[in-house]
Motif scaffolding. Structure first.
Motif, PDB file in Angstrom:
ATOM      1  N   SER A   1      37.669  40.052  49.915  1.00 36.54           N
ATOM      2  CA  SER A   1      37.166  41.105  50.801  1.00 36.54           C
ATOM      3  C   SER A   1      37.629  40.815  52.219  1.00 36.54           C
ATOM      4  CB  SER A   1      35.639  41.190  50.732  1.00 36.54           C
ATOM      5  OG  SER A   1      35.067  39.964  51.119  1.00 36.54           O
ATOM      6  N   TRP A   2      37.847  41.888  52.966  1.00 35.67           N
ATOM      7  CA  TRP A   2      38.259  41.750  54.355  1.00 35.67           C
ATOM      8  C   TRP A   2      37.926  43.027  55.110  1.00 35.67           C
ATOM      9  CZ3 TRP A   2      41.524  43.098  50.489  1.00 35.67           C
ATOM     10  CH2 TRP A   2      42.410  44.144  50.689  1.00 35.67           C
ATOM     11  N   GLY A   3      37.764  42.871  56.403  1.00 32.94           N
ATOM     12  CA  GLY A   3      37.521  44.008  57.287  1.00 32.94           C
ATOM     13  C   GLY A   3      38.737  44.242  58.154  1.00 32.94           C
ATOM     14  N   ASP A   4      39.065  45.513  58.315  1.00 30.61           N
ATOM     15  CA  ASP A   4      40.232  45.864  59.128  1.00 30.61           C
ATOM     16  C   ASP A   4      39.980  47.222  59.753  1.00 30.61           C
ATOM     17  OD1 ASP A   4      42.769  45.851  60.249  1.00 30.61           O
ATOM     18  OD2 ASP A   4      43.755  46.557  58.434  1.00 30.61           O
ATOM     19  N   ARG A   5      40.007  47.289  61.077  1.00 30.81           N
ATOM     20  CA  ARG A   5      39.824  48.553  61.811  1.00 30.81           C
ATOM     21  C   ARG A   5      38.532  49.260  61.404  1.00 30.81           C
ATOM     22  NH1 ARG A   5      45.186  49.880  64.016  1.00 30.81           N
ATOM     23  NH2 ARG A   5      46.639  48.506  62.997  1.00 30.81           N
ATOM     24  N   ASP A   6      37.434  48.523  61.446  1.00 37.18           N
ATOM     25  CA  ASP A   6      36.091  49.051  61.156  1.00 37.18           C
ATOM     26  C   ASP A   6      35.945  49.563  59.727  1.00 37.18           C
ATOM     27  OD1 ASP A   6      35.380  48.456  63.776  1.00 37.18           O
ATOM     28  OD2 ASP A   6      35.955  50.438  64.491  1.00 37.18           O
ATOM     29  N   ARG A   7      36.768  49.092  58.816  1.00 37.03           N
ATOM     30  CA  ARG A   7      36.658  49.466  57.404  1.00 37.03           C
ATOM     31  C   ARG A   7      36.637  48.202  56.561  1.00 37.03           C
ATOM     32  NH1 ARG A   7      40.856  53.609  55.441  1.00 37.03           N
ATOM     33  NH2 ARG A   7      39.366  53.742  53.739  1.00 37.03           N
ATOM     34  N   GLN A   8      35.811  48.193  55.530  1.00 35.48           N
ATOM     35  CA  GLN A   8      35.748  47.076  54.599  1.00 35.48           C
ATOM     36  C   GLN A   8      36.649  47.372  53.399  1.00 35.48           C
ATOM     37  OE1 GLN A   8      34.357  44.490  56.565  1.00 35.48           O
ATOM     38  NE2 GLN A   8      34.031  43.845  54.481  1.00 35.48           N
ATOM     39  N   HIS A   9      37.397  46.375  52.992  1.00 35.28           N
ATOM     40  CA  HIS A   9      38.287  46.498  51.837  1.00 35.28           C
ATOM     41  C   HIS A   9      37.941  45.397  50.840  1.00 35.28           C
ATOM     42  CE1 HIS A   9      40.968  49.230  54.073  1.00 35.28           C
ATOM     43  NE2 HIS A   9      40.738  48.443  55.095  1.00 35.28           N
ATOM     44  N   THR A  10      38.132  45.685  49.567  1.00 37.71           N
ATOM     45  CA  THR A  10      37.908  44.700  48.514  1.00 37.71           C
ATOM     46  C   THR A  10      39.018  44.817  47.476  1.00 37.71           C
ATOM     47  OG1 THR A  10      35.518  44.871  48.791  1.00 37.71           O
ATOM     48  CG2 THR A  10      36.290  43.872  46.767  1.00 37.71           C
ATOM     49  N   TYR A  11      39.522  43.670  47.075  1.00 37.21           N
ATOM     50  CA  TYR A  11      40.501  43.613  45.992  1.00 37.21           C
ATOM     51  C   TYR A  11      39.907  42.711  44.919  1.00 37.21           C
ATOM     52  CZ  TYR A  11      44.814  43.221  43.428  1.00 37.21           C
ATOM     53  OH  TYR A  11      45.760  43.295  42.437  1.00 37.21           O
ATOM     54  N   THR A  12      39.884  43.179  43.685  1.00 43.88           N
ATOM     55  CA  THR A  12      39.298  42.421  42.583  1.00 43.88           C
ATOM     56  C   THR A  12      40.342  42.218  41.492  1.00 43.88           C
ATOM     57  OG1 THR A  12      37.151  43.421  43.048  1.00 43.88           O
ATOM     58  CG2 THR A  12      37.413  42.377  40.911  1.00 43.88           C
ATOM     59  N   LEU A  13      40.377  41.008  40.976  1.00 48.41           N
ATOM     60  CA  LEU A  13      41.283  40.661  39.889  1.00 48.41           C
ATOM     61  C   LEU A  13      40.469  39.864  38.872  1.00 48.41           C
ATOM     62  CD1 LEU A  13      44.310  40.820  39.074  1.00 48.41           C
ATOM     63  CD2 LEU A  13      44.598  38.602  40.160  1.00 48.41           C
ATOM     64  N   ASP A  14      40.593  40.202  37.595  1.00 44.65           N
ATOM     65  CA  ASP A  14      39.838  39.450  36.594  1.00 44.65           C
ATOM     66  C   ASP A  14      40.688  39.150  35.378  1.00 44.65           C
ATOM     67  OD1 ASP A  14      39.904  41.950  35.415  1.00 44.65           O
ATOM     68  OD2 ASP A  14      37.776  42.315  35.602  1.00 44.65           O
ATOM     69  N   THR A  15      40.236  38.139  34.654  1.00 45.65           N
ATOM     70  CA  THR A  15      40.923  37.719  33.435  1.00 45.65           C
ATOM     71  C   THR A  15      39.910  37.030  32.536  1.00 45.65           C
ATOM     72  OG1 THR A  15      42.887  36.620  32.567  1.00 45.65           O
ATOM     73  CG2 THR A  15      41.647  35.440  34.258  1.00 45.65           C
ATOM     74  N   ILE A  16      40.349  36.690  31.343  1.00 45.26           N
ATOM     75  CA  ILE A  16      39.527  35.934  30.404  1.00 45.26           C
ATOM     76  C   ILE A  16      40.298  34.662  30.065  1.00 45.26           C
ATOM     77  CG2 ILE A  16      38.521  35.879  28.100  1.00 45.26           C
ATOM     78  CD1 ILE A  16      38.207  38.926  28.319  1.00 45.26           C
ATOM     79  N   LEU A  17      39.611  33.520  30.178  1.00 45.12           N
ATOM     80  CA  LEU A  17      40.197  32.246  29.794  1.00 45.12           C
ATOM     81  C   LEU A  17      39.647  31.854  28.437  1.00 45.12           C
ATOM     82  CD1 LEU A  17      40.042  30.198  33.119  1.00 45.12           C
ATOM     83  CD2 LEU A  17      41.932  31.550  32.202  1.00 45.12           C
ATOM     84  N   TYR A  18      40.528  31.363  27.577  1.00 53.07           N
ATOM     85  CA  TYR A  18      40.158  31.022  26.209  1.00 53.07           C
ATOM     86  C   TYR A  18      40.229  29.528  25.985  1.00 53.07           C
ATOM     87  CZ  TYR A  18      40.848  35.974  25.337  1.00 53.07           C
ATOM     88  OH  TYR A  18      40.758  37.348  25.390  1.00 53.07           O
ATOM     89  N   ASN A  19      39.430  29.056  25.063  1.00 55.98           N
ATOM     90  CA  ASN A  19      39.533  27.684  24.574  1.00 55.98           C
ATOM     91  C   ASN A  19      40.510  27.731  23.416  1.00 55.98           C
ATOM     92  OD1 ASN A  19      39.254  25.108  23.661  1.00 55.98           O
ATOM     93  ND2 ASN A  19      37.168  25.359  22.897  1.00 55.98           N
ATOM     94  N   TRP A  20      41.793  27.517  23.688  1.00 56.61           N
ATOM     95  CA  TRP A  20      42.816  27.626  22.659  1.00 56.61           C
ATOM     96  C   TRP A  20      42.595  26.604  21.550  1.00 56.61           C
ATOM     97  CZ3 TRP A  20      45.163  31.988  22.784  1.00 56.61           C
ATOM     98  CH2 TRP A  20      45.437  32.630  24.003  1.00 56.61           C
ATOM     99  N   TRP A  21      42.050  25.457  21.900  1.00 56.91           N
ATOM    100  CA  TRP A  21      41.842  24.419  20.895  1.00 56.91           C
ATOM    101  C   TRP A  21      40.715  24.806  19.939  1.00 56.91           C
ATOM    102  CZ3 TRP A  21      45.947  21.803  20.744  1.00 56.91           C
ATOM    103  CH2 TRP A  21      46.600  21.406  21.894  1.00 56.91           C
ATOM    104  N   GLY A  22      39.778  25.621  20.409  1.00 53.03           N
ATOM    105  CA  GLY A  22      38.638  25.987  19.583  1.00 53.03           C
ATOM    106  C   GLY A  22      38.907  27.155  18.656  1.00 53.03           C
ATOM    107  N   ILE A  23      40.036  27.835  18.857  1.00 52.96           N
ATOM    108  CA  ILE A  23      40.327  29.034  18.053  1.00 52.96           C
ATOM    109  C   ILE A  23      41.111  28.681  16.815  1.00 52.96           C
ATOM    110  CG2 ILE A  23      41.534  31.252  18.085  1.00 52.96           C
ATOM    111  CD1 ILE A  23      40.822  31.475  21.018  1.00 52.96           C
TER     112      ILE A  23
END
Length: 172
Positions: A150-172
């Motif tokens: 998140s960041w503010g720029d010129r009196d506006r708030q911005h948000t960038y979101t990135l997501d993923t899933i991490l796996y236990n490869w050894w458990g599969i």
């Protein structure tokens, strides 16, 4: 007839612009220049937003990779694959080996250090960016990772979101 009289007599016969015509032309030109200036201002704003968006994307991707590094280190050292990756809000940068618990919003602030890297050490130059890493246990063999920049720029708030899933490869 003197030279002066000849000059005045020719000017009376030659067509000339009136004051009203000159004002009208200046008005039309100023409207056109106003449009060009508006376009330049909008271009500068867009450039700033785009630059910060690219930085936010890279900071979010780095957050994902830092958590992935923790998971991979856990595999290498053979403790539980999800050790130090419990559900919660964290902050982390390249100087940390594990995610740090986020105790207050100020912990999420990123600084730009003398080496040219972003970190959470307040000895660097403060930036407009904050990074929060959210971890969620989805089941025994998966962890959801969501990084919010998140960041503010010129009196506006911005948000960038990135997501993923991490796996236990050894458990599969």
């Amino acid at each position: 007839m003197t030279l002066l009289q000849k000059l005045f007599s020719k000017n009376k016969k030659s067509p000339a612009f009136t004051l009203v015509e000159i004002v009208a032309v200046l008005f039309i030109i100023s409207i056109g220049l106003l449009g060009v200036v508006s376009l330049l201002i909008q271009n500068i704003r867009s450039q700033s937003i785009n630059k910060n968006g690219v930085i936010a994307y890279q900071l979010a991707q780095e957050g994902i990779e830092l958590v992935r590094k923790t998971r991979d280190t856990n595999w290498k050292n053979e403790p539980n694959w999800n050790e130090n990756l419990a559900t919660g809000d964290y902050y982390m940068d390249y100087t940390h080996s594990i995610p740090q618990v986020l105790n207050s919003p100020t912990d999420a602030r990123l600084f730009y250090n003398a080496s040219g890297f972003y970190d959470h050490n307040s000895s660097g130059e403060s930036t407009i960016f904050n990074r929060v890493i959210k971890l969620v246990d989805l089941d025994v063999d998966t962890i959801g990772v969501k990084v919010e920049i998140s960041w503010g720029d010129r009196d506006r708030q911005h948000t960038y979101t990135l997501d993923t899933i991490l796996y236990n490869w050894w458990g599969i």
